[in-house]
Every structure is written in structure tokens, then in C-alpha cells.
Design a protein around this motif. Structure first.
Motif, PDB file in Angstrom:
ATOM      1  N   ALA A  16       0.902  -1.125   0.050  1.00 52.07           N
ATOM      2  CA  ALA A  16      -0.171   0.115  -0.294  1.00 52.07           C
ATOM      3  C   ALA A  16       0.809   1.286  -0.129  1.00 52.07           C
ATOM      4  CB  ALA A  16      -0.836  -0.053   1.284  1.00 52.07           C
ATOM      5  N   LEU A  17       1.987   1.133   0.695  1.00 49.52           N
ATOM      6  CA  LEU A  17       2.855   2.441   0.845  1.00 49.52           C
ATOM      7  C   LEU A  17       3.573   2.801  -0.423  1.00 49.52           C
ATOM      8  CD1 LEU A  17       4.442   4.517   2.369  1.00 49.52           C
ATOM      9  CD2 LEU A  17       6.183   2.824   2.825  1.00 49.52           C
ATOM     10  N   LEU A  18       4.036   1.485  -1.305  1.00 52.42           N
ATOM     11  CA  LEU A  18       4.531   1.837  -2.659  1.00 52.42           C
ATOM     12  C   LEU A  18       3.309   2.102  -3.735  1.00 52.42           C
ATOM     13  CD1 LEU A  18       6.675  -1.404  -2.425  1.00 52.42           C
ATOM     14  CD2 LEU A  18       7.604   1.010  -2.576  1.00 52.42           C
ATOM     15  N   THR A  19       2.452   1.512  -3.683  1.00 54.24           N
ATOM     16  CA  THR A  19       1.263   1.777  -4.400  1.00 54.24           C
ATOM     17  C   THR A  19       0.835   3.338  -4.614  1.00 54.24           C
ATOM     18  OG1 THR A  19       0.508  -0.620  -4.540  1.00 54.24           O
ATOM     19  CG2 THR A  19      -0.894   0.951  -5.618  1.00 54.24           C
ATOM     20  N   SER A  79      16.368  -3.343  -6.280  1.00 54.27           N
ATOM     21  CA  SER A  79      16.477  -3.229  -7.858  1.00 54.27           C
ATOM     22  C   SER A  79      15.142  -2.795  -8.532  1.00 54.27           C
ATOM     23  CB  SER A  79      16.661  -4.628  -8.191  1.00 54.27           C
ATOM     24  OG  SER A  79      18.010  -5.109  -7.726  1.00 54.27           O
ATOM     25  N   ALA A  80      14.008  -3.050  -7.848  1.00 56.13           N
ATOM     26  CA  ALA A  80      12.776  -2.589  -8.490  1.00 56.13           C
ATOM     27  C   ALA A  80      12.521  -0.998  -8.457  1.00 56.13           C
ATOM     28  CB  ALA A  80      11.572  -3.279  -7.943  1.00 56.13           C
ATOM     29  N   MET A  81      13.150  -0.655  -7.092  1.00 57.07           N
ATOM     30  CA  MET A  81      12.942   0.934  -6.926  1.00 57.07           C
ATOM     31  C   MET A  81      13.797   1.778  -7.645  1.00 57.07           C
ATOM     32  SD  MET A  81      12.123   0.978  -2.757  1.00 57.07           S
ATOM     33  CE  MET A  81      11.637   3.068  -2.923  1.00 57.07           C
ATOM     34  N   VAL A  82      15.029   1.014  -7.866  1.00 53.85           N
ATOM     35  CA  VAL A  82      16.203   1.596  -8.809  1.00 53.85           C
ATOM     36  C   VAL A  82      15.446   1.980 -10.053  1.00 53.85           C
ATOM     37  CG1 VAL A  82      18.414   1.492  -9.976  1.00 53.85           C
ATOM     38  CG2 VAL A  82      18.240   0.998  -7.440  1.00 53.85           C
ATOM     39  N   THR A 123       4.460  -4.768  -9.065  1.00 49.69           N
ATOM     40  CA  THR A 123       4.434  -5.741  -9.964  1.00 49.69           C
ATOM     41  C   THR A 123       5.728  -6.367 -10.309  1.00 49.69           C
ATOM     42  OG1 THR A 123       2.739  -4.360 -10.996  1.00 49.69           O
ATOM     43  CG2 THR A 123       3.920  -6.047 -12.638  1.00 49.69           C
ATOM     44  N   CYS A 124       6.735  -5.780 -10.149  1.00 49.76           N
ATOM     45  CA  CYS A 124       7.979  -6.494 -10.603  1.00 49.76           C
ATOM     46  C   CYS A 124       8.419  -7.514  -9.397  1.00 49.76           C
ATOM     47  CB  CYS A 124       9.097  -5.465 -10.526  1.00 49.76           C
ATOM     48  SG  CYS A 124       9.217  -4.428 -12.016  1.00 49.76           S
ATOM     49  N   GLY A 160       4.305   3.829  -7.079  1.00 49.71           N
ATOM     50  CA  GLY A 160       5.358   2.583  -7.187  1.00 49.71           C
ATOM     51  C   GLY A 160       4.624   1.133  -7.512  1.00 49.71           C
ATOM     52  N   ARG A 161       3.376   1.465  -8.291  1.00 50.21           N
ATOM     53  CA  ARG A 161       2.868   0.330  -8.424  1.00 50.21           C
ATOM     54  C   ARG A 161       3.780  -1.003  -9.504  1.00 50.21           C
ATOM     55  NH1 ARG A 161      -2.386  -0.743  -8.456  1.00 50.21           N
ATOM     56  NH2 ARG A 161      -2.834   1.375  -8.102  1.00 50.21           N
TER      57      ARG A 161
END
Length: 715
Positions: A305-308, A343-346, A317-318, A312-313
Motif C-alpha cells: 500500500a505504501l508503494l502503490t 532493484s525494482a525501486m532503482v 508488479t516487479c 510505485g505500482r
């Protein structure tokens, strides 16, 4: 009150004027000077209405009551019933809850009813009213807040949907505006085990833009303040999950977003260690969404929830596609999940990387091992971002990673090697090769597969950079890489074969010109393992061998690509025979070495490898010249093949019988007297008099991966 506890007052709708008058009346009864209200009308002094006088009387301690301030008790027909003697017109009273502060509880209910008509100004007045009432009690403020919140928890489930329920929730928001910490402390005990009423109250606080930031900060401190998966931290995590699930709440986290994200990820690490903690119910009512069934899954949902909510959807997904969430909650895979998340956040959420990187630096020296390891994994993953890595000087980062290589904990050394690999991946870092290379080469001798795999991966990234030292790496890897091609660990074998393929691809130009002596020797030294690993039980190792052989065929111009692919996928004896014929022609001086290497695989525990080695010996012997193989080697081969004829695997024993015949025929050709005729000599080498070996079809065909892609099997 008419119409029930949550109904309207006797004189109709009550707005902010009544609430403000109630607050001023309370203060006046305490002997305080009352200034003009910031939320109510200021033109004329406000007259205390009868409802306010009644509650002032109930809230005033007996010792402070003055004769002039006495209020006549309500009559039997009055709608304002005394808290000590409930009137007949109050149809509901929570039996499961004992009011310690009856007057305060009734005040909360009364102000909630007023808020049905109060609007924004009424909300302001409610905060003032509740604060004045709490101060009038002369007791500890937080205790009274707890009493009010518990009252709301008891009353909310019985309220109908619509304005009465919304009014009660607005009372909580008004209270949290002035006393956020006390409200959070009062609600947290009802969040573990999960309570539906508490969940609704958390979501109502989340929707209020004026209080949600304060409440989130208090929850963050509750999450970080507890040591390990204590009940307080777990309750705060569940509360965060409820609040962050509300659309638009994540905007309130700006300023402490990195703290919150790292706290949730660290909480997952603590939960993954198997520390015993209270469990949540296994089954929830079907009509209610309810929280996840475990603390770890609740934390994951809060993290999602924090990312979405912050865009950061794609990160979510990644993580789902790579199995990152499953790894995050695993006891032995948590750090791998952290690396995947970084890695996904990068790739998809780089606007938070600088804040995360800055928050990680002090955590790298934390005295708590789990906190330190999680921070190290995040730090390592964020080094993939060149702008983020530039926040520190390269020599500072490099020295830190080298220091990790001296740590006695293998996990720390593994993270350091991954970090070195990320540094090698960034352009411009090739000048550090003299520092990187010794560390990476030394790690190839580690006993932990993670460390060896990380070192192989870092060396591969180093080779992909412009100006990579191919010749130096060829010389250094020649004694180190061949043993790894036969390593007992599947992942190490696959990575080692892939590194060899990358090395050949980068050095193919020199191989064509004959300028890569060390690399050419390394390829010939690894040729037999590559051919046999086409039949490896590990699918990754087999596919990596096929790819590397294709690179070798292209670089050395063998012209055997079709034959090698046929051997890999169909185990064709005819294709393998053509491969052996070409290799014997191109490298006659290496035939003895090829046979010796293949002989070592006759004792492999893998049935496909034993059969493949047996067939390879048969074809190498068939195409070899009698003068190119010593009698001692033939005797040794014949003896080993004779033992394999009793192998429990029928395919292996049948192949050993055919290959042993070829060895015997070659040994007989060595003792045959040489004829002086040149024509016979040429015919002998062009068309061997020995019969071509015939092998049965192999039962060890490579398994197809078509089913993994929902594709039909080829026919």
C-alpha cells in the motif's frame, strides 16, 4: 435524548455555536477567564444553553460546586438523563463496557450527535469542547482520552451506516487533532488481535487530511520503538496497513517515507526469524474483508500500500513477478527479497532513492544484527543507481565494501561482493579493476555458494564494461574456472559456464586472429566439460553450456553450431560423431587430453553424464589416429569401460560395451605392422577400417520447458 443516544437535541439541530458555548461554560465553571472562540461567532458574548449547563453540572467535582452555580436536576420528562441513572429513553448501552468516566462518555455521545449538523466549524468546536471537558476532570489527560476512545470502540459497531456513524468517527478525528499520541496508544491494544471496529477507526483517521500525518508519525514511532516482533510493533504494523490502504493517505508520509519503508522491511526480517508472537485468527467472516491471516502478510500488504499509493505500482508488479514478496517473508531468503525490492525501486521509483540512501548510512553500524543486515542489503541494491551512488565518493564506497570482505559472517561478505559487482556495472568504474579483481578472484575459493555466485556475477559484469581486461582475466581464470565447471552446486556450475561464454564473446576477435593464447588454452581445457554438461541434470547448467559452446563455435569458426544444438536437444549420436571428427582434425595433439578428461566423468553419480561420457569416448577413439593415443591410456579406458558394463543403468552398460569394442580395435591397430605403401597409409587415415560405433537412442533427453509457458509439447 430523544431519538436515542445519537439522536438530535430537544431543540432541533445543534451546531458550532452550541458546542462553543458548552466549552466556554465548562471553563467558566472552573473559574477560568474565557476569551473569544476562534471558531464561533465573536460579535456578542455567547450564552450558555441549558444543555451546556446540565453537562457542566455533571462534570464539576462536588468540592468545587458553588451555591450560585447549582443547577436543578433534570425532571422525569427531561431528555438529558443523568449518567448515574440512565433514563428510559436511552435504548442502547454497551453491556460489555463499563464506563469509568460516565460524564465524559455521555459528552462524547452528545458532541457526536451535535456534529451531525456542525460541519467544519463544529469539528473545531468539538476539539475545544472535549479538551475543556478533559481538563475539568482534574485527572491525567491521557487516561481520559483512553476512556473516550474505548467508549467509541464499544459504540461504533452498533451504529447504523450514514450520518450517525460518520459523526462518531468525526469525534475521534477531533480528539486526535489535539491528542494524537494518546489516541494512538488507546487504539493500538484493539489492533492485536485484529478488531473490526478498531480497523474502521484507523481508516477514518486516515481519511482526515488534518490528522492522518500526526497519527502516522505516532505509529511509526510505535513500530520503531519496540524491540523485535513485540505486540506493540505488530499492532502498529496492522494499524499502518489499515491507514495506508486508504487512497490519498500516502501523501501524509512525505518527509518520513524512507523511515517508514525501512521500518516495515526490517519488521519483515524480524518476523522471518521465527520469533514466537501472538497469531491472528485463521478465519474471518466472509462479509468482512479483514486483515491478512498472519503478521508477515499484514506487513507485506502495508508495504504494498505504501508503494502503490506513492506511484510505485510497477515496483509491486516487479516484486510479484520475481517472487520478491515470498522471499521477503522467508527466513533464509529475506535479504534476497530486499535486494529485489531495491532493484525494482532503482528501476521504477528513483524519486525516493536519495532519501533511502541517506537513511541507510547510520543503520549500517547498528548494533542490532537484523537491522544492520537489512540496511546492508538495501545499500548494496541501491548501488545499481549511478546518481544515488554518487552521494558518496567512490573510494569511500569501495573501502566500505572491501571492509565487509573481512567480516567473519558469510552473509556480510556476500553482500559486499554483490556491491562490488554493482560498482563494476557502472560506467567509469573500470579504473578500480586492480582493487576489484583480487577480491573477486579470492572469493571463487569460498565454500558458500552465494559468495562464489556473487563473485562470478561480478566478474561477468566487469567483462561487459568497455575496456575490460580480457587477457588478464583469461590468465587469472585459467587455473580457477575449470574446477567450477564441475562444481557440485548447480548454481555455481551454471554461473561458471556463463562466465566462460562471456569471456569468449568479449575475446572472440583476438581468438580469430590467434592473439589470445591464455583464452584459447582455457577454451580447449573446458571443451569436454562443456560438451558433457549439455546433459547436465540442472536445466540452467545445460542451457548455459549450449550458449557457451555457440560462442566458442562462432569465435573459433568450427562450423559445428547445428551439430551442437542437435546434440543438446536430441542427443543425436550422429551429430556427436561429427563434432568429435572436427575436433580431432583441428586439435590432434589434444586428443589424449580430451580422453583423459572424459574418463573422469565415467564415475559421475548422474546417469546421463556417465552415458554421455561413454559415448564421447567411443567417438573420440573411433576418429583418433592410433599414434595419437598411448597404450597405457587405452588400457585404463578399457578397464573403466569394462566396469561400466555392469552398471545398473541399462543405457550406460550398453554404451560401455560399444565403446570398449572401439578401444580394443584402436589398441589392435597400434600393434599392426606398418605397410610401406603410401596409398594404404592415406586410406587408413581417411577411411578407418574400424566399424563405426552404433549406440541406441538415449533415454535421457532434455526435458522441455514448454509446459511452463502454457504451450503444447512439440510433436
Amino acid at each position: 435524548m430523544a431519538g436515542g443516544v445519537w439522536g438530535r437535541g430537544r431543540d432541533g439541530p445543534v451546531g458550532s455555536l452550541t458546542l462553543t458555548a458548552l466549552a466556554e461554560g465548562i471553563r467558566a465553571n472552573q473559574g477560568q477567564s474565557v476569551g473569544p472562540s476562534s471558531t464561533g461567532p465573536q460579535a456578542e458574548p455567547l450564552e450558555v444553553v441549558p444543555e451546556a449547563e446540565t453537562y457542566i453540572q455533571t462534570l464539576t467535582p462536588a468540592s468545587e460546586a458553588q451555591p450560585g452555580n447549582e443547577v436543578q436536576p433534570p425532571t422525569a420528562g427531561s431528555e438529558n438523563c443523568s449518567p448515574q441513572e440512565p433514563g428510559p429513553e436511552r435504548p442502547y448501552r454497551a453491556s460489555q463496557y463499563s464506563w469509568e468516566e460516565g460524564a465524559l462518555a455521555d459528552l462524547a455521545l452528545y458532541t457526536a450527535a451535535c456534529l451531525e449538523e456542525a460541519g467544519y466549524a463544529g469539528t473545531q468546536a468539538t476539539a475545544l469542547t472535549l479538551s475543556s471537558a478533559l481538563e475539568a476532570q482534574g485527572q491525567r489527560l491521557e487516561d481520559q482520552v483512553h476512556s473516550l476512545v474505548r467508549g467509541l470502540l464499544a459504540q461504533v459497531p452498533s451504529l447504523a451506516e450514514g450520518r450517525p456513524r460518520r459523526a462518531a468517527l468525526r469525534v475521534l478525528s477531533a480528539l486526535a487533532l489535539e491528542h494524537a499520541q494518546d489516541v494512538v496508544c488507546a487504539l493500538l491494544p484493539s489492533s492485536l488481535p485484529p478488531d473490526r471496529a478498531a480497523a474502521e477507526l484507523w481508516r477514518s483517521l486516515s481519511r482526515n487530511q488534518r490528522v492522518n500525518g500526526q497519527v502516522l508519525v505516532q505509529l511509526l514511532w510505535a513500530l520503531k520503538g519496540a524491540a523485535g516482533p513485540e505486540p506493540g510493533a505488530l499492532a502498529a504494523t496492522r494499524a499502518l496497513g489499515e491507514m495506508l490502504a486508504v487512497s490519498g493517505c500516502v501523501g501524509a508520509t512525505r518527509g518520513f517515507y524512507p523511515h517508514l519503508l525501512l521500518a516495515l522491511v526490517t519488521q519483515l526480517h524480524e518476523l522471518a526469524q521465527g520469533v514466537h508472537c501472538p497469531e491472528s485468527p485463521k478465519v474471518w467472516e466472509p462479509s468482512h474483508r479483514g486483515p491478512p491471516h498472519s503478521h508477515a502478510s499484514c506487513t507485506v500488504e502495508a508495504l504494498k500500500a505504501l508503494l502503490t499509493g506513492d506511484g510505485g505500482r510497477m515496483v509491486v508488479t516487479c516484486m510479484e513477478q520475481a517472487g520478491g514478496w515470498r522471499r521477503l517473508v522467508g527466513a533464509h531468503t529475506h535479504l534476497e527479497g530486499v535486494l529485489l525490492l531495491a532493484s525494482a525501486m532503482v528501476a521504477h521509483a528513483d524519486h525516493h532513492l536519495r532519501g533511502l540512501f541517506a537513511d541507510l548510512l547510520p543503520r549500517l553500524r547498528s548494533t542490532k544484527e537484523l537491522h544492520r543486515l537489512t540496511a546492508m542489503a538495501f545499500f548494496t541494491g541501491l548501488l545499481q543507481s549511478r546518481p544515488t551512488a554518487r552521494l558518496l565518493r567512490e573510494d569511500v564506497i569501495l573501502e566500505r565494501l572491501r571492509t565487509w570482505q573481512c567480516d567473519p559472517e558469510p552473509t556480510v561478505r556476500w553482500l559486499g561482493l554483490l556491491g562490488l559487482g554493482h560498482l563494476a556495472m557502472n560506467r567509469g568504474k573500470i579504473r578500480h579493476v586492480n582493487t576489484l579483481l583480487p577480491v573477486l578472484l579470492r572469493a571463487l575459493g569460498e565454500g558458500d555458494a552465494r559468495l562464489v555466485g556473487a563473485a562470478l556475477g561480478a566478474l561477468r559484469r566487469l567483462l561487459l564494461q568497455p575496456g575490460a581486461p580480457v587477457r588478464l582475466l583469461s590468465s587469472e581464470l585459467r587455473p580457477r574456472l575449470p574446477p567450477l565447471l564441475d562444481d557440485a552446486r548447480d548454481s555455481v556450475r551454471a554461473s561458471a559456464v556463463g562466465l566462460l561464454g562471456t569471456l569468449v564473446r568479449r575475446g572472440q576477435r583476438g581468438l580469430r586472429l590467434g592473439l589470445r593464447g591464455p583464452l584459447r588454452k582455457l577454451v580447449l581445457q573446458s571443451l569436454v566439460p562443456l560438451l558433457l554438461r549439455l546433459h547436465d541434470s540442472s536445466q540452467d547448467a545445460a542451457e548455459s553450456s549450449e550458449w557457451t559452446l555457440a560462442r566458442c563455435d562462432q569465435a573459433l569458426r568450427w562450423g559445428l553450431l547445428e551439430e551442437m544444438v542437435t546434440v543438446a536437444h536430441y542427443d543425436s549420436p550422429e551429430a556427436l560423431s561429427r563434432v568429435c571428427h572436427r575436433l580431432v582434425q583441428r586439435y590432434p595433439s589434444h586428443v589424449k587430453h580430451f580422453l583423459s578428461q572424459t574418463q573422469g566423468y565415467l564415475r559421475s553419480p548422474q546417469d546421463p553424464l556417465r552415458r554421455a561420457a561413454t559415448v564421447l569416448i567411443g567417438f573420440l577413439v573411433y576418429h583418433a589416429s592410433p599414434s595419437g593415443v598411448s597404450q597405457d591410456l587405452l588400457d585404463s579406458l578399457f578397464q573403466d569401460l569394462g566396469q561400466l558394463q555392469g552398471d545398473p543403468e541399462s543405457a550406460v552398460s550398453a554404451a560401455a560395451h560399444v565403446s570398449a569394442q572401439q578401444v580394443a580395435l584402436l589398441a589392435r591397430a597400434q600393434v599392426r605392422p606398418h605397410r610401406p605403401s603410401l596409398l594404404r597409409f592415406i586410406r587408413h587415415h581417411s577411411y578407418p577400417a574400424r566399424p563405426h560405433p552404433l549406440y541406441d537412442d538415449s533415454p535421457f533427453l532434455r526435458r522441455s520447458r514448454a509446459s511452463q509457458w502454457n504451450c503444447p509439447e512439440p510433436r
